[in-house]
Design a protein around this motif. Structure first.
Motif, PDB file in Angstrom:
ATOM      1  N   ILE A 272       0.834  -1.204   0.000  1.00  0.00           N
ATOM      2  CA  ILE A 272       0.000   0.000   0.000  1.00  0.00           C
ATOM      3  C   ILE A 272       0.869   1.255   0.000  1.00  0.00           C
ATOM      4  O   ILE A 272       0.611   2.215  -0.733  1.00  0.00           O
ATOM      5  CB  ILE A 272      -0.949  -0.020   1.202  1.00  0.00           C
ATOM      6  CG1 ILE A 272      -1.954  -1.168   1.073  1.00  0.00           C
ATOM      7  CG2 ILE A 272      -1.693   1.305   1.332  1.00  0.00           C
ATOM      8  CD1 ILE A 272      -2.848  -1.341   2.280  1.00  0.00           C
ATOM      9  N   ASP A 273       1.934   1.244   0.808  1.00  0.00           N
ATOM     10  CA  ASP A 273       2.824   2.406   0.856  1.00  0.00           C
ATOM     11  C   ASP A 273       3.516   2.620  -0.486  1.00  0.00           C
ATOM     12  O   ASP A 273       3.702   3.768  -0.922  1.00  0.00           O
ATOM     13  CB  ASP A 273       3.865   2.227   1.963  1.00  0.00           C
ATOM     14  CG  ASP A 273       3.241   2.267   3.360  1.00  0.00           C
ATOM     15  OD1 ASP A 273       2.129   2.823   3.485  1.00  0.00           O
ATOM     16  OD2 ASP A 273       3.856   1.727   4.297  1.00  0.00           O
ATOM     17  N   GLU A 274       3.916   1.544  -1.142  1.00  0.00           N
ATOM     18  CA  GLU A 274       4.568   1.673  -2.453  1.00  0.00           C
ATOM     19  C   GLU A 274       3.603   2.217  -3.491  1.00  0.00           C
ATOM     20  O   GLU A 274       3.984   3.026  -4.347  1.00  0.00           O
ATOM     21  CB  GLU A 274       5.119   0.315  -2.890  1.00  0.00           C
ATOM     22  CG  GLU A 274       6.329  -0.153  -2.081  1.00  0.00           C
ATOM     23  CD  GLU A 274       6.718  -1.581  -2.406  1.00  0.00           C
ATOM     24  OE1 GLU A 274       6.023  -2.204  -3.257  1.00  0.00           O
ATOM     25  OE2 GLU A 274       7.694  -2.091  -1.826  1.00  0.00           O
ATOM     26  N   GLN A 275       2.341   1.783  -3.436  1.00  0.00           N
ATOM     27  CA  GLN A 275       1.345   2.318  -4.365  1.00  0.00           C
ATOM     28  C   GLN A 275       1.129   3.808  -4.140  1.00  0.00           C
ATOM     29  O   GLN A 275       1.050   4.591  -5.097  1.00  0.00           O
ATOM     30  CB  GLN A 275       0.030   1.552  -4.207  1.00  0.00           C
ATOM     31  CG  GLN A 275       0.084   0.118  -4.680  1.00  0.00           C
ATOM     32  CD  GLN A 275      -1.188  -0.640  -4.357  1.00  0.00           C
ATOM     33  OE1 GLN A 275      -2.068  -0.140  -3.642  1.00  0.00           O
ATOM     34  NE2 GLN A 275      -1.297  -1.854  -4.875  1.00  0.00           N
ATOM     35  N   ASN A 276       1.047   4.219  -2.874  1.00  0.00           N
ATOM     36  CA  ASN A 276       0.861   5.636  -2.576  1.00  0.00           C
ATOM     37  C   ASN A 276       2.085   6.452  -2.992  1.00  0.00           C
ATOM     38  O   ASN A 276       1.950   7.560  -3.518  1.00  0.00           O
ATOM     39  CB  ASN A 276       0.589   5.824  -1.081  1.00  0.00           C
ATOM     40  CG  ASN A 276      -0.716   5.192  -0.652  1.00  0.00           C
ATOM     41  OD1 ASN A 276      -1.618   4.995  -1.459  1.00  0.00           O
ATOM     42  ND2 ASN A 276      -0.837   4.875   0.622  1.00  0.00           N
ATOM     43  N   ALA A 277       3.275   5.882  -2.763  1.00  0.00           N
ATOM     44  CA  ALA A 277       4.497   6.593  -3.145  1.00  0.00           C
ATOM     45  C   ALA A 277       4.600   6.724  -4.658  1.00  0.00           C
ATOM     46  O   ALA A 277       5.049   7.753  -5.173  1.00  0.00           O
ATOM     47  CB  ALA A 277       5.722   5.875  -2.580  1.00  0.00           C
ATOM     48  N   ALA A 278       4.172   5.674  -5.368  1.00  0.00           N
ATOM     49  CA  ALA A 278       4.215   5.739  -6.830  1.00  0.00           C
ATOM     50  C   ALA A 278       3.272   6.812  -7.351  1.00  0.00           C
ATOM     51  O   ALA A 278       3.584   7.536  -8.299  1.00  0.00           O
ATOM     52  CB  ALA A 278       3.863   4.376  -7.424  1.00  0.00           C
ATOM     53  N   GLY A 279       2.099   6.925  -6.733  1.00  0.00           N
ATOM     54  CA  GLY A 279       1.167   7.963  -7.159  1.00  0.00           C
ATOM     55  C   GLY A 279       1.690   9.358  -6.883  1.00  0.00           C
ATOM     56  O   GLY A 279       1.514  10.280  -7.677  1.00  0.00           O
ATOM     57  N   ALA A 280       2.393   9.524  -5.735  1.00  0.00           N
ATOM     58  CA  ALA A 280       2.939  10.842  -5.405  1.00  0.00           C
ATOM     59  C   ALA A 280       4.097  11.213  -6.308  1.00  0.00           C
ATOM     60  O   ALA A 280       4.274  12.380  -6.670  1.00  0.00           O
ATOM     61  CB  ALA A 280       3.381  10.855  -3.940  1.00  0.00           C
TER      62      ALA A 280
END
Length: 315
Positions: A272-280
């Motif tokens: 989940i953190d990697e997905q959020n970081a990728a979006g940012a």
């Protein structure tokens, strides 16, 4: 006439050697019993091994012997049964995970902690006077993302008021009892709301099951926090409407109305953190934060910080 001498007849008993039976049958029987004991011992041990470890064992035996001995090709993410080989005609339902998904020692310890939490919750449901009466409405199981606790609806005991996110008193008691228990682990949580397939009269255009399921998940979050759970532990609030039915043959069944709380394992949190970081990282924040050029319109004074309709705002 000479009297004949008596005839002497000598009978010699022929000794026939008996067939030697030997002990070969005993050896075969002992081998058979040893094999059966080993078989049942292996079956008993496999019944005690967690599902994830069984998958790792299966992947080990899919690997060719020489490859396993040399220690190579342990990181094949393809669907082939033979690592790094051509596609196999035998489907591989559990391919070897990629490098980012390999279980670390910390991940395994985390899984064991969640299993201990599951056992603690099961004991709490059996002994706690508040939770014991709602035992048929509480479902606990382990998922790839972590420990899932589902609070399901019943026809004569709904968790929320009909068509709204107003929490019923006994649902409030359940959530407030579970809140402090979730604080015992550092893991984050996701809370998802589910509804049945019965639609509102307005359909999907206005307030629908999507909004209702999201509002109910958020209401469950508030009760968990009110019960003593740390608010930062919530990672996601999801409204899934009737897209994930518990009873697929009857999507309108009451049990499909439920709240699903997942205590995330470390792998799920990282994903989940990697997905959020990728979006940012994909968003060019510098361009978004820089003020645009001032608009010089006749008859309108341009004030500092004024943004006209249609420009980017923080509403």
């Amino acid at each position: 006439m000479r009297k004949s001498e008596p005839r002497i007849v000598i009978r010699r008993k022929r000794v026939v050697a008996a067939n030697k039976h030997g002990g070969s049958w005993k050896i075969a029987y002992a081998d058979f019993m040893t094999a059966m004991m080993a078989f049942f011992l292996v079956m008993w041990l496999l019944s005690l091994v967690p599902q994830k470890d069984l998958q790792a064992i299966a992947e080990y035996f899919r690997m060719p012997l020489m490859t396993a001995i040399t220690g190579g090709m342990k990181n094949d993410s393809g669907s082939s049964v033979i690592p790094s080989g051509s596609p196999s005609v035998i489907p591989n339902p559990n391919p070897i995970p990629s490098r980012g998904d390999v279980h670390t020692e910390g991940d395994l310890r985390d899984v064991r902690r969640l299993e201990d939490l599951k056992a603690e919750l099961e004991e709490l449901i059996q002994t706690d006077p508040v939770l014991q009466q709602f035992r048929p409405q509480l479902l606990l199981d382990m998922t790839p993302d972590g420990l899932r606790v589902q609070i399901i609806d019943k026809q004569n005991r709904p968790m929320f008021a009909t068509g709204s996110a107003q929490v019923q008193p006994y649902m409030r008691d359940i959530l407030r009892e579970l809140g402090p228990v979730f604080n015992k682990l550092p893991n984050s949580l996701t809370v998802a709301g589910h509804t049945d397939s019965i639609q509102y009269a307005t359909g999907e255009r206005e307030y629908s099951n999507w909004e209702l399921s999201a509002d109910r998940a958020n209401a469950a979050r508030k009760e968990l926090v009110a019960g003593g759970m740390d608010e930062p532990k919530i990672k996601q609030i999801l409204g899934l409407a009737a897209s994930v039915s518990l009873v697929k043959d009857n999507p309108a069944a009451a049990v499909n109305r439920r709240i699903s709380i997942v205590v995330l394992n470390q792998r799920a949190e990282r994903r989940i953190d990697e997905q959020n970081a990728a979006g940012a990282s994909n968003a060019n924040l510098k361009d978004l934060l820089e003020p645009g050029p001032a608009l010089d319109l006749p008859g309108l004074p341009v004030l500092p910080g004024l943004m006209l309709p249609g420009t980017l705002g923080g509403q």
